[in-house]
Design an enzyme around this catalytic site. Structure first.
Site, PDB file in Angstrom:
ATOM      1  N   ARG A  88      -2.976  -2.876   5.225  1.00 32.12           N
ATOM      2  CA  ARG A  88      -1.591  -2.509   4.940  1.00 32.12           C
ATOM      3  C   ARG A  88      -1.021  -1.582   6.009  1.00 32.12           C
ATOM      4  O   ARG A  88       0.159  -1.229   5.936  1.00 32.12           O
ATOM      5  CB  ARG A  88      -1.514  -1.797   3.600  1.00 32.12           C
ATOM      6  CG  ARG A  88      -1.094  -2.714   2.431  1.00 32.12           C
ATOM      7  CD  ARG A  88      -1.186  -1.870   1.198  1.00 32.12           C
ATOM      8  NE  ARG A  88      -0.339  -2.224   0.102  1.00 32.12           N
ATOM      9  CZ  ARG A  88      -0.744  -2.927  -0.960  1.00 32.12           C
ATOM     10  NH1 ARG A  88      -1.931  -3.452  -0.996  1.00 32.12           N
ATOM     11  NH2 ARG A  88       0.081  -3.106  -1.982  1.00 32.12           N
ATOM     12  N   ARG A 127       7.454  -8.527 -14.148  1.00 34.39           N
ATOM     13  CA  ARG A 127       6.006  -8.387 -14.307  1.00 34.39           C
ATOM     14  C   ARG A 127       5.664  -7.107 -15.082  1.00 34.39           C
ATOM     15  O   ARG A 127       4.735  -7.086 -15.886  1.00 34.39           O
ATOM     16  CB  ARG A 127       5.339  -8.352 -12.922  1.00 34.39           C
ATOM     17  CG  ARG A 127       3.826  -8.189 -12.994  1.00 34.39           C
ATOM     18  CD  ARG A 127       3.190  -8.307 -11.629  1.00 34.39           C
ATOM     19  NE  ARG A 127       3.394  -7.131 -10.821  1.00 34.39           N
ATOM     20  CZ  ARG A 127       3.081  -7.046  -9.530  1.00 34.39           C
ATOM     21  NH1 ARG A 127       2.598  -8.087  -8.894  1.00 34.39           N
ATOM     22  NH2 ARG A 127       3.280  -5.932  -8.865  1.00 34.39           N
ATOM     23  N   ARG A 144       7.618   1.317  -3.139  1.00 35.53           N
ATOM     24  CA  ARG A 144       6.564   0.431  -2.609  1.00 35.53           C
ATOM     25  C   ARG A 144       7.139  -0.529  -1.585  1.00 35.53           C
ATOM     26  O   ARG A 144       6.513  -0.848  -0.577  1.00 35.53           O
ATOM     27  CB  ARG A 144       5.895  -0.341  -3.749  1.00 35.53           C
ATOM     28  CG  ARG A 144       4.888   0.526  -4.492  1.00 35.53           C
ATOM     29  CD  ARG A 144       4.477  -0.077  -5.796  1.00 35.53           C
ATOM     30  NE  ARG A 144       3.771  -1.319  -5.653  1.00 35.53           N
ATOM     31  CZ  ARG A 144       3.744  -2.261  -6.595  1.00 35.53           C
ATOM     32  NH1 ARG A 144       4.399  -2.095  -7.720  1.00 35.53           N
ATOM     33  NH2 ARG A 144       3.062  -3.354  -6.399  1.00 35.53           N
TER      34      ARG A 144
HETATM   35  P1  AMP Z   1      -1.433  -3.934  -4.978  1.00 34.68           P
HETATM   36  O1  AMP Z   1      -1.973  -4.400  -6.267  1.00 34.68           O
HETATM   37  O2  AMP Z   1      -2.059  -4.632  -3.782  1.00 34.68           O
HETATM   38  O3  AMP Z   1       0.071  -3.965  -4.924  1.00 34.68           O
HETATM   39  O4  AMP Z   1      -1.852  -2.394  -4.815  1.00 34.68           O
HETATM   40  C1  AMP Z   1      -1.427  -1.404  -5.741  1.00 34.68           C
HETATM   41  C2  AMP Z   1      -1.487  -0.031  -5.093  1.00 34.68           C
HETATM   42  O5  AMP Z   1      -2.816   0.263  -4.653  1.00 34.68           O
HETATM   43  C3  AMP Z   1      -0.631   0.146  -3.842  1.00 34.68           C
HETATM   44  O6  AMP Z   1       0.711   0.461  -4.159  1.00 34.68           O
HETATM   45  C4  AMP Z   1      -1.351   1.288  -3.132  1.00 34.68           C
HETATM   46  O7  AMP Z   1      -1.072   2.536  -3.741  1.00 34.68           O
HETATM   47  C5  AMP Z   1      -2.804   0.981  -3.423  1.00 34.68           C
HETATM   48  N1  AMP Z   1      -3.391   0.105  -2.365  1.00 34.68           N
HETATM   49  C6  AMP Z   1      -3.856  -1.177  -2.506  1.00 34.68           C
HETATM   50  N2  AMP Z   1      -4.310  -1.662  -1.351  1.00 34.68           N
HETATM   51  C7  AMP Z   1      -4.138  -0.675  -0.436  1.00 34.68           C
HETATM   52  C8  AMP Z   1      -4.395  -0.562   0.974  1.00 34.68           C
HETATM   53  N3  AMP Z   1      -4.907  -1.576   1.670  1.00 34.68           N
HETATM   54  N4  AMP Z   1      -4.066   0.618   1.573  1.00 34.68           N
HETATM   55  C9  AMP Z   1      -3.565   1.656   0.888  1.00 34.68           C
HETATM   56  N5  AMP Z   1      -3.277   1.610  -0.416  1.00 34.68           N
HETATM   57  C10 AMP Z   1      -3.557   0.467  -1.093  1.00 34.68           C
END
Ligand code: AMP
Length: 190
Positions: A88, A127, A144
């Protein structure tokens, strides 16, 4: 195959990831799922991660990179994997590149699902109602999205320059989007 599934929050990455892992040999590695399970289990990692996740901020790079380093060494991931939600940031992408190149490996394809902002906010709020995710409130969703545009979207240029970026239109039905993904995946040897 080693693939990265890429796109803004709410682009349908999770849904498409399930379809891809059911049809292609790949360990499905979702950092978001791993963090949510750490939060649920009340681990030290979970407590740390929650403070960032609740605000829609990214968990620090060194934490996430450590998790991925361990995960891709596991047996199932040796045959290939799909990363969902990682990398990310440019620092994460560079760390991944170092991990793989030390094993003479590399990413075969980065599938980027393209969806406009208006559609994203609508989809995520929908969602939130269904799944009750705590990080799906309107303010957090908007944060986000801005974190994505500022810190994550620049990765597209990073992967474009190494010739592995494949952009896919994320508008339409789940099956329509999956058909487009299959088309770009068919260009990569499995
Ligand atoms: P997601 O389900 O992929 O949208 O992830 C939910 C949350 O987890 C994100 O908003 C971040 O706070 C954290 N997160 C997930 N993957 C990462 C990553 N590769 N780097 C940093 N934070 C992450």
């Amino acid at each position: 195959m080693r693939l990265i599934l890429f796109g803004p929050p709410g682009a349908g990455k999770g849904t498409q990831a399930d379809k891809i892992s059911g049809n292609y040999v790949a360990a499905h590695i979702s950092t978001g799922d791993m963090l949510r399970s750490a939060v649920k289990n009340g681990t030290e990692l979970g407590t740390l991660a929650k403070s960032f996740m609740d605000k829609g901020e990214l968990v620090p790079d060194d934490v996430i990179i450590g998790i991925i380093k361990d995960r891709i060494k596991e047996e199932d991931a040796k045959k290939g994997f799909m990363l969902d939600g990682f990398p990310r940031t440019i620092a994460q992408a560079e760390a991944l590149n170092d991990m793989l190149s030390s094993e003479n490996e590399s990413i075969d394809i980065v599938v980027s699902i393209e969806v406009n902002d208006q559609e994203i906010v609508g989809r995520i709020l929908e969602r939130a109602k269904i799944e009750g995710r705590e990080d799906d409130t309107e303010d957090v969703v908007k944060n986000r999205l801005s974190v994505y545009r500022n810190q994550t979207e620049p990765l597209k240029a990073y992967y474009q320059s190494s010739g592995v970026l494949a952009e896919v239109d994320g508008m339409g039905t789940i099956d329509e989007v999956f058909e487009r993904i299959k088309t770009v995946l068919s260009r990569v040897e499995q």
